[in-house]
Design an enzyme around this catalytic site. Structure first.
Site, PDB file in Angstrom:
ATOM      1  N   ASP A  80       0.659  -1.325   0.117  1.00  0.00           N
ATOM      2  CA  ASP A  80      -0.119   0.092  -0.013  1.00  0.00           C
ATOM      3  C   ASP A  80       0.822   1.120  -0.165  1.00  0.00           C
ATOM      4  OD1 ASP A  80      -2.501   1.787   0.092  1.00  0.00           O
ATOM      5  OD2 ASP A  80      -3.177   0.708   1.954  1.00  0.00           O
ATOM      6  N   ASP A 157      -5.647  -6.187  -2.387  1.00  0.00           N
ATOM      7  CA  ASP A 157      -6.175  -6.264  -0.948  1.00  0.00           C
ATOM      8  C   ASP A 157      -7.663  -6.098  -0.976  1.00  0.00           C
ATOM      9  OD1 ASP A 157      -5.926  -6.311   1.892  1.00  0.00           O
ATOM     10  OD2 ASP A 157      -4.714  -4.630   1.950  1.00  0.00           O
ATOM     11  N   ASP A 218      -2.480 -10.454   9.529  1.00  0.00           N
ATOM     12  CA  ASP A 218      -1.251  -9.719   9.086  1.00  0.00           C
ATOM     13  C   ASP A 218      -0.369 -10.404  10.174  1.00  0.00           C
ATOM     14  OD1 ASP A 218      -2.396  -8.396   7.144  1.00  0.00           O
ATOM     15  OD2 ASP A 218      -2.121  -6.342   7.915  1.00  0.00           O
TER      16      ASP A 218
END
Ligand SMILES: *[C@@H]1O[C@H](CO)[C@@H](O)[C@H](O)[C@H]1NC(C)=O
Ligand SMILES: *[C@@H]1O[C@H](CO)[C@@H](O)[C@H](O)[C@H]1NC(C)=O
Ligand SMILES: *[C@@H]1O[C@H](CO)[C@@H](O)[C@H](O)[C@H]1NC(C)=O
Ligand SMILES: *[C@@H]1O[C@H](CO)[C@@H](O)[C@H](O)[C@H]1NC(C)=O
Ligand SMILES: *[C@@H]1O[C@H](CO)[C@@H](O)[C@H](O)[C@H]1NC(C)=O
Length: 408
Positions: A80, A157, A218
């Site tokens: 990102d 994502d 994550d």
């Protein structure tokens, strides 16, 4: 004759539906910015570590010159925070002009000139997780843009959209990637976000759509994170291990080896475990300053050979003791009758634990026995028959990693 051969073949081969784009025939290996560099956009005050072309070029240089590319790490991928805050008036996505002054095509050219491949990040929804432009309503346009730039991998994502949209959005973006005719490795977060939002992920559908797919939360830079991933994989929810195959691999998330949080045992545990479960190996570490132990571990040929085994089978936890804190994993390898075996001790207390298992218990039944090798240092571990035991001491937060080859 042909019919009976076919019947034999089909009766033991699992029926696997993997994404058929010729990519990820073994788990993809590379570098991904997120865990180590997150969304650092502050190039003015932290020019060496902000998400921009300079960081990518410096990491690419290290990958090419320090043995990582030669070991198989080929993708260098931005997560990102690379795009500009707004699309251009025609709706095209753009890299941030200050952090990528030469544009993305030039960066791809540089990466390619070193023999590496470029990965970018995008999002199935309206915005990325960090609030940059998402690809919703621009799937075809963004696929074309990525192909024109020369992008080789997209991590897609799952933020900022309705979970009902996943089963349309992920295949649709994959359709447009395919339509560009550029081979682009497709990495998804579909299964993970479906689960996070309380839905049951359809792993079969995910594996038909994506080359790699995150299945769990994550990773953080600590051993507890690796512990929880190991336990979740051991439970094998919905038998997700069964969809791993050449072309489609479950992704246990980035390697955090070489950062701040892992001991040497913890680092070996991550490397060995990711090899056992055929996970993509995406380092997220500063390759400019990485220590020698971590670098050698990431490049250990014997561990990488297990991870990259062409059979592509995900290992399973076949024995669990101590509330799941002592796990024994086996993974069948392509060399006839061979296995990788991992004894994983997840507790972080006390002294090395003595473990002893008979080969039969591990599913190793070849009458003449097996020749065992210790994987990390390459030493000979011994030869054993099915009724004999292998005995070893495993450190707290440690792993014992072995291969077993059948003896003639
Ligand atoms: C597109 O999909 C077809 C059918 O699955 C496949 O044969 C082809 O290799 C794919 N091409 C690319 C560039 O992904
Ligand atoms: C999961 O996806 C597969 C492949 O697309 C499909 O055949 C199957 O019906 C789906 N299962 C469920 C429970 O929706
Ligand atoms: C997973 O596999 C086990 C045994 O191999 C089987 O009993 C179970 O029904 C399977 N579960 C799913 C959700 O497919
Ligand atoms: C051999 O392994 C079995 C479990 O398979 C265990 O019960 C036994 O204690 C082991 N023997 C030795 C000598 O450690
Ligand atoms: C057993 O493995 C060791 C390495 O661990 C190797 O040096 C030796 O040649 C092997 N022996 C046999 C009989 O395959």
């Amino acid at each position: 004759m042909w019919n009976s051969l076919l019947i034999i073949a089909y009766s033991w081969l699992p029926i696997i539906h993997a994404l058929d784009n010729g990519l990820a025939l073994t788990p993809p290996m590379g570098w991904l910015s997120w865990e180590r560099f997150e969304c650092n956009t502050n190039c003015r005050e932290d020019p060496d570590n902000c998400i921009g072309e300079r960081l990518v070029m410096q990491m690419a240089d290290r990958m090419a010159q320090d043995g990582f590319l030669a070991a198989g790490y080929e993708y260098i991928a931005l997560d990102d925070c690379w795009p500009a805050r707004d699309r251009d008036p025609k709706g095209n996505i753009l890299p941030d002009p200050e952090r990528f002054p030469h544009g993305m095509k030039a960066l791809a050219d540089y990466v390619h000139s070193l023999g590496l491949k470029l990965g970018l990040y995008a999002d199935v929804g309206r915005h990325t997780c960090a609030g940059f432009p998402g690809s919703l309503d621009h799937y075809e346009q963004d696929s074309n843009t990525f192909a024109e730039w020369g992008v080789d991998m997209v991590k897609f994502d799952g933020c900022n959209t309705d979970e009902q949209h996943f089963e349309i959005g992920y295949p649709l973006f994959g359709f447009y990637l395919n339509k560009t005719r550029r081979p682009i490795m497709y990495s998804c977060e579909w299964a993970l976000y479906a689960r996070a939002k309380g839905f049951k992920a359809n792993y079969t559908a995910v594996a038909e759509t994506c080359n790699t797919f995150r299945v769990y939360g994550d990773i953080w830079d600590n051993y507890e994170s690796i512990q929880s991933i190991s336990k979740w994989y051991a439970d094998d929810e919905g038998n997700f291990s069964a969809v791993a195959a050449p072309g489609s691999f479950n992704d246990a998330d980035m390697l955090v080896i070489g950062n701040y949080g892992l001991s040497k045992d913890g680092a070996k545990s991550q490397m060995g475990f990711w090899a056992m479960v055929a996970s993509p190996l995406l380092m997220s570490v500063d390759l400019r300053t990485i220590d020698t132990f971590s670098k050698e571990l990431l490049q250990n040929k014997r561990v990488l050979k297990i991870n990259q085994d062409p059979l592509g089978v995900q290992g399973k936890a076949i024995i669990q003791f101590l509330d799941g804190n002592l796990q024994v994993w086996t993974r069948p390898l392509s060399a006839r009758g061979s296995f990788a075996i991992a004894i994983v001790y997840l507790l972080q207390v006390g002294q090395p634990l003595r473990t002893s298992f008979s080969l039969k218990q591990l599913g190793l039944t070849h009458q003449r026995g097996y020749n065992f090798t210790e994987v990390f240092d390459g030493g000979h571990f011994g030869s054993f028959k099915p009724n004999e035991n292998i005995t070893s001491f495993v450190n707290p937060s440690g792993i014992v990693l072995l291969t077993a080859e059948p003896l003639n």
